[in-house]
Structures are given as C-alpha cells and as structure tokens.
Write an enzyme that holds these catalytic residues in place. Structure first.
Site, PDB file in Angstrom:
ATOM      1  NE  ARG A 125      -2.263  -1.485   3.418  1.00 56.88           N
ATOM      2  CZ  ARG A 125      -2.722  -1.417   4.663  1.00 56.88           C
ATOM      3  NH1 ARG A 125      -3.925  -0.895   4.890  1.00 56.88           N
ATOM      4  NH2 ARG A 125      -2.015  -1.848   5.671  1.00 56.88           N
ATOM      5  CG  ASN A 184      -4.363  -4.528   3.088  1.00 56.85           C
ATOM      6  OD1 ASN A 184      -3.784  -4.419   2.013  1.00 56.85           O
ATOM      7  ND2 ASN A 184      -3.713  -4.528   4.246  1.00 56.85           N
TER       8      ASN A 184
END
Length: 763
Positions: free
Chosen positions: A18, A36
């Site tokens: 990320r 996520n």
C-alpha cells in the site's frame, strides 16, 4: 481522463504494497485510494489515462521485493474518485475463489540493521526493530486483512512517535503492523534458576551464558530455539544428549558473510540464498579448518549455515562473537515449543536459561532448509520465509481440497481455485503431540482463509497418522487416496507446468504401493490423474520392518539372504564381524521364515545396504543417515573408479534392476582393498546408468520424453547433478523439484494436484 478499479492478488499484504502504491500514485498526480480487502489490495484510481496505465504497469514491474503479484484485475470504475490519493481502512472480502496472500516472515533489512547498531537512534539495540520491508508476518497474524489490530501486536499501544511513523505515507514504517520501540513495544526477559533480568540486561545475561558454555532457550519468530556455542565440542555434545539427537547435524548461525566464508565454501547460489529475505538454512560444503566443532555435523561434508534473520539474533551474535548452534526448541520428534509455559516445561531439562519476551507467537514455523543441486537452490524443508505462500495448480480445484501429506517431514496443502497453499514443515507425525500440532496448524490456516474442505486427499498407507486423520473426516468431506510415488512425481511435474503424460522416477525410502507392497525405486508413466508402473528396483526383505530401516546392517542381510536376486557369494566377513552372532541368527531365521520381513523395492534401502557393506554406516541415527554418509564418502573419492556391473531384467511385465551383480562386485572389490570412497562413487554412478537405461526404454516404448525426478533420494547432490545431463544426452528432458521438497515434504502438494485433476476429470 479515466477511472479504474484495480484488484491485485498474491502476496501483497504485509510487504509494503500500500505505501508503494501511494508513492507511485502521488508521483503521477493521480486521485483515488488503496486498501486491503480480504487478502488482496484494491485500488480505486482516476486521472489521465496514460498515468493510470503507468500505475497499473508499475504494480507488476516495480512491486516491493517481498511482494509476489499473481494477478492484476482491471475494471472500469463507476465514477471518478475524490481529489488526492489516500490509504483507507481495510475491508472484508469473499475468499472462496483463492487465498489471501498471507505474508511470510522477512529477515531484518539493511536500514533497520543500521538503526539497530546506531547509538544515536532511538531504537539502538532494540530487539524488535522492523519496518514495512522486514519483520514478523505469518507468525503474528490473528486474522485477515493484515492490520495491526488483527495481529499479536494488538496489545501494544503505539507511542506518539511510533504512531506518527505508522500514519505517515512517506515514512518507511507507514502501516508496518509490528512497528514498536523500547517505549511501547515488546520487552525481553531472562530467567535462569532464581535469577531474572529484563530488556538489555536480559540480552547481556543470555549472551554471557552462551559465552561460558551454557545452552539457552530463545523465543524466536515461529517458536523457541536452543542456542549454544558452535565452537565448543563439550556443549554441543551436551545439547545432543539433552535433546536426544545423537548424530543428526545441527544448523550454525554466523554473524555475516565474512564469518560464513570461514565455515563453508560459498558459491554464488549459496551466497544469494544466505542473503535472501527468507534467510533459510543453506547446506554448503564445510571448509577445512572451520572453527565449528566437528560434533556439530559428524561424518558429513556439509554444514547447515544461515545468517541472522531477527534483530535479536544479530544482537546475540555480535555480543557472543562466535558461530552459534541454533536448533529447534524441542526434544527429538516433538513439535517446537511456541508458548512460554509449554517451553518452560518441555525445555527445562535441556536449557540452562530462557531468553523470552512478551510478544505472542500465533503460528509454529521452523527454519527453512535449502541446498544447491544441479546448479540451483532447491527446497529441502519449506517453512519460515516461504510458507504459507501459494503455488499454482495446473488443473484448478473445482472443490476445496485438503491434502494431508505423508508421515515423515510432514506438510499439508489447502487447494482452492487455481492455487495450492502449502503449510509449513511440521516434522514427523510420530505421536499424539505432533498430530495435535498438525491439527492446530490446519485449523489456523483454514480459519485465516475461511477454508472448508470438501475433499481430503491422503496417502494409501493405512498406518500413517495423516491417513487416520483423513479417515476421521470421512463423515464430511469426500476422500481421495493418492499413491505415494505418484504424488512425488506429480509434485515435480506441477512445479514445471508439464502438460500431458510424463515419465516419473520416484526414488525414496518406502511408500505404500497400490499392490499393497512397499515401493521406493519406481519408474512410472504418469499424468496428473493416474499412472502405470513400468519399472522398479529389485526387491528384498526388511527383517523386522521398521527395525531394518533404523539398522542398515539388518537390511544388508535381507539383500544377501532373501533378496529377489541371489548374490554370488556368501556372508561378507567384515559385516559379520561387526554384527553379534545372535543377531545374525535371529535375522536370518526371520528372512527364511518370512516373519515380519516385508519386501521393498527401494532405492533408499539399496543405498543403505551399500553404506553398510562398505562399513560406512550400520545404524541410522536419524532418517536417511546411511545414504547421506554414503554420498559424503563419494565426494571424497580420489579417482574415477571402474563401473560396477548391473543389468535390467523383466519380471511380471516390468523392467527390474537386478542389483546382484552390483553388490557382488562391490563386496569383492571392497574385500580386495579398494577404497570405500571410490566404491561409494561407483554405486551412485551405477544408479545413474540404470536410471538412464530405464528411461530410455520407457521413452522408446511410450513416445514420452519428459522425465520428472522426485523422491527423497533426489535430494542427493550426486544423483540430482548427474541424472539431468545424462538423460539429456539420451535425448530426454529431465526436471527436478525446486520450490517444494523432492522428499516427503512435497507429497501434500502432489496429492492436492492429483485430487484437483481427478475432480476436473482431466489429466
């Protein structure tokens, strides 16, 4: 302008994915968010089409080193995202189509290592330092998606400074879930008798104990480890006695590559594996004059070497200043201790002190082991650093499959969709404790991935504890039995994506054949769904069954007096001098009366016999010791010995290796004074020649020219290194296992592939 929704599948959580997406997207001035979802990463992105395309390309081409991108799915978004690019809270998702990319544990990165030994850094000498590029992952996860509140770190509230790092997209610790510091993170404790110490004083006490010849139990990533000075033969022998591990080699941890060079001969492949983020134990040729005590690896020419993979290991090695034995925290055949109370009980008679901490271990993971064979790093034990990563299924599983593996070097596999998730090495299923550990690990991974098996694949051996586990589940999931050696060769074929029939060479110790006999030296014509046996090694009785496996001298008598092919001479005097007369009488009577003397066509047992006849090993102190010592002896050969004779004969429609000439000549030449090392090499060459002839005949009769080489004997460097070029010279394509073990640790993956293919009704 365009807006896309992008889903990235694979090992993409806990590896800095990320933050990576955030950096790339902001650098391209894109709008959107990343989060996520289940085990995936979901990106909603908008902006100029060329820039969005560059982002999607970067997801594959520039992913973080520890990430493993399996699939990038792109779809048009319903609307343009809000301005700016953000990392947003995780969401949930349906995982029925595959597996979450549960990340493996990663070795301490160079940046954290620099901070660890920088007196000006606030994490100076902090044993739990980590960032998005390193640290614990699979061993601390409670649930997915992988976020701090779903890990063993949930109980440690971030201090102000750590929280600032965790929330800053430009920081190396942005969403590093195990992030901590001395003010807010886990803390070391030391206990030795009535003495206790904490934090850095605990580390100093433990290092001091190791330095004066004590054995210390250390709480590692995936379980407790037993650590002592590898240069002190007396403490190594004491560890062997207490751990009940009389001869099996120990692994050695050294501080850096310079120290590794003093212990072993490093090749480029070995250097690469030693320094990889997985930090496995690497079997390497031992260097003459090494400071490591001979008792660490008695009788073998290799040493299991690895570098520190946690900050605590780095600190201990720097403080002690010597190579360390680092081995599993258990007695022989027991599961590794992971709980503090369990360790205190089970290791009390082994360790002189305990270096522990207050971060819980959620999953049991031993150290991985690799070796270099045929110029490539190949897996011997798949655990920390690799498991529970998934592998491809050549035929997708239409229903969820649990493959429960074999008995020794046990693993299990979950299969769903086009992926197979191979669980960590669990040791040998020897008793109720190891079976309970197996059940617990299956339950943990199944819970994480919301996996409910509808089919259980198992070995055909009726007495394996894994088979018993499968039978217990018979009231629910369907059962699929998979022959042991078929699973071996399929594991190799599936790794390489073989399409169509192939020839399988399965050389190992023992496996239950589909005729109810013990196999172990097999030539198969196989697909993913089935096989036909084309050839085998000659059979011989194993007097006492398991007792013969433990004592190759007994197996040698079985070959001499009851084998399928009679030997041309009588009792070898040297062997008879080493065996008590009473034992010889009992064993011969068992063979003659066929009492508890099952016949086996086994390459592993054949190598055991050669080792015994050459006086190299009469008793296996650990599984495979005789064959390992035979290989080590062969590497000491001083010349090019004359070939040993051999022949193939036909028995019941199978090509069978008649080893009587091989063993008869071996005995004569050994009695005549030819060095055992030269004859050990000649034995290996005979096996290579026999195998090439078997495969050549099979290729001629079937038209199939791809050969998959598997089974525990394919972990032998001479066989693995000699067979592929010899088969290529005969016009055949030879393949070896690489990412899953050729030994029984790869059986569960092969079972899963077979079960999936049978469910699909294809090959």
């Amino acid at each position: 302008m365009t807006a896309w929704s992008v889903r990235v599948r694979g090992t993409v959580q806990g590896v800095g994915f990320r933050p990576f997406v955030h950096r790339v997207a902001t650098g391209l001035s894109l709008d959107g968010e990343v989060r996520n979802v289940g085990g995936d990463v979901l990106i909603d992105v908008g902006g100029p089409e060329a820039a969005v395309t560059r982002l999607v390309k970067a997801l594959r081409d520039q992913a973080p080193p520890a990430a493993r991108v399996v699939e990038v799915i792109v779809a048009p978004a319903e609307g343009a995202p809000a301005p700016g690019f953000r990392v947003t809270p995780s969401g949930d998702a349906d995982l029925t189509g595959g597996f979450a990319g549960l990340p493996a544990d990663l070795a301490t990165c160079d940046d954290c290592l620099h901070e660890l030994f920088d007196p000006g850094d606030r994490r100076f000498r902090y044993p739990f330092i980590n960032c998005t590029n390193c640290g614990p992952r699979a061993t601390i996860v409670d649930a997915l998606p992988y976020d701090r509140e779903r890990t063993a770190m949930a109980g440690f509230t971030l201090c102000r400074r750590c929280a600032a790092e965790y929330c800053d997209p430009s920081d190396r610790r942005f969403h590093a879930e195990p992030v901590a510091c001395p003010a807010c993170g886990p803390r070391l404790t030391w206990h030795a008798g009535k003495r206790s110490a904490y934090a850095d004083q605990a580390l100093t006490a433990a290092a001091g104990a190791i330095g004066v010849g004590r054995i210390v139990a250390v709480k590692g990533l995936g379980g407790y480890q037993l650590i002592c000075d590898a240069t002190d033969p007396s403490v190594v022998e004491r560890l062997r006695h207490r751990k009940q591990r009389p001869r099996k080699p120990f692994a050695v941890m050294v501080v850096d590559l310079g120290a590794a060079h003093a212990v072993a001969d490093l090749c480029p492949e070995g250097w690469t594996m030693l320094t990889s983020p997985a930090r496995p134990i690497v079997l390497l040729p031992a260097r003459a004059g090494s400071p490591v005590a001979a008792a660490v690896a008695p009788g073998v020419d290799r040493v299991g070497l690895f570098l520190p993979y946690t900050p605590l290991h780095h600190l201990l090695l720097r403080t002690v200043g010597r190579p360390l034995v680092v081995t599993s925290g258990n007695r022989a055949d027991e599961p590794i201790a992971i709980g503090d109370a369990d360790a205190a009980t089970r290791l009390a008679g082994i360790a002189d002190g305990f270096l522990s901490h207050d971060r819980p271990i959620r999953a049991r993971y031993d150290d991985s082991v690799v070796h270099i064979a045929a110029g490539t790093a190949r897996m011997l034990r798949r655990a920390r650093g690799y498991a529970p990563g998934s592998l491809p299924l050549p035929v997708p599983a239409r229903r969820p499959v649990l493959a429960v593996g074999a008995q020794l070097k046990h693993t299990f596999t979950l299969a769903r969709g086009d992926r197979a998730l191979v669980g960590p090495h669990g040791g040998d299923l020897a008793d109720a404790d190891t079976l309970a550990a197996f059940r617990a690990t299956v339950a943990q991974l199944s819970r994480l991935h919301r996996f409910e098996p509808e089919v259980v694949a198992h070995d055909l051996h009726p007495d394996y504890l894994s088979t018993a586990y499968a039978r217990e589940a018979a009231a629910g999931p369907d059962l699929i039995g998979v022959q042991h050696h078929h699973a071996h060769v399929v594991s190799c074929a599936a790794e390489h994506g073989v399409d169509g029939p192939f020839l399988g060479i399965a050389y190992d110790g023992l496996g239950y054949g589909d005729d109810g006999r013990l196999w172990g030296g097999e030539l198969l014509l196989a697909t993913y769904t089935g096989f036909r046996r084309l050839g085998r090694f000659g059979a011989a009785p194993l007097p006492g069954g398991e007792a013969a496996v433990r004592r190759p001298a007994r197996t040698a008598l079985g070959y001499l007096y009851g084998g399928e092919f009679p030997l041309p001479q009588g009792s070898p005097p040297a062997l008879c001098r080493r065996m008590p007369a009473a034992e010889q009488t009992v064993v011969r009577r068992m063979i003659e009366r066929r009492v508890n003397s099952p016949y086996a066509s086994s390459t592993g047992r054949f190598l055991d016999v050669a080792a015994s006849l050459l006086g190299i090993c009469d008793d296996n102190g650990y599984e495979g010791e005789a064959a390992i010592l035979l290989e080590s002896a062969a590497h000491r050969a001083t010349g090019s010995p004359a070939p040993l004779p051999w022949r193939l004969t036909e028995v019941d429609g199978l090509w069978v290796y008649d080893w009587s000439g091989t063993l008869g000549d071996l005995l004569s030449r050994h009695d005549g004074g030819e060095p055992a090392a030269d004859l050990a090499l000649a034995v290996h060459r005979a096996v290579v020649d026999v195998t090439v002839e078997l495969c050549g005949r099979a290729a001629e009769s079937t038209g199939v020219r791809v050969v998959c080489l598997s089974g525990g004997c394919m972990q032998n460097r001479i066989l693995a290194g000699s067979l592929p070029p010899a088969l290529r010279a005969a016009g055949l394509t030879a393949l070896l296992n690489r990412d899953v073990p050729a030994g029984d640790g790869g059986i569960s993956y092969g079972q899963a592939v077979v079960a999936a293919a049978r469910l699909a009704g294809g090959g």
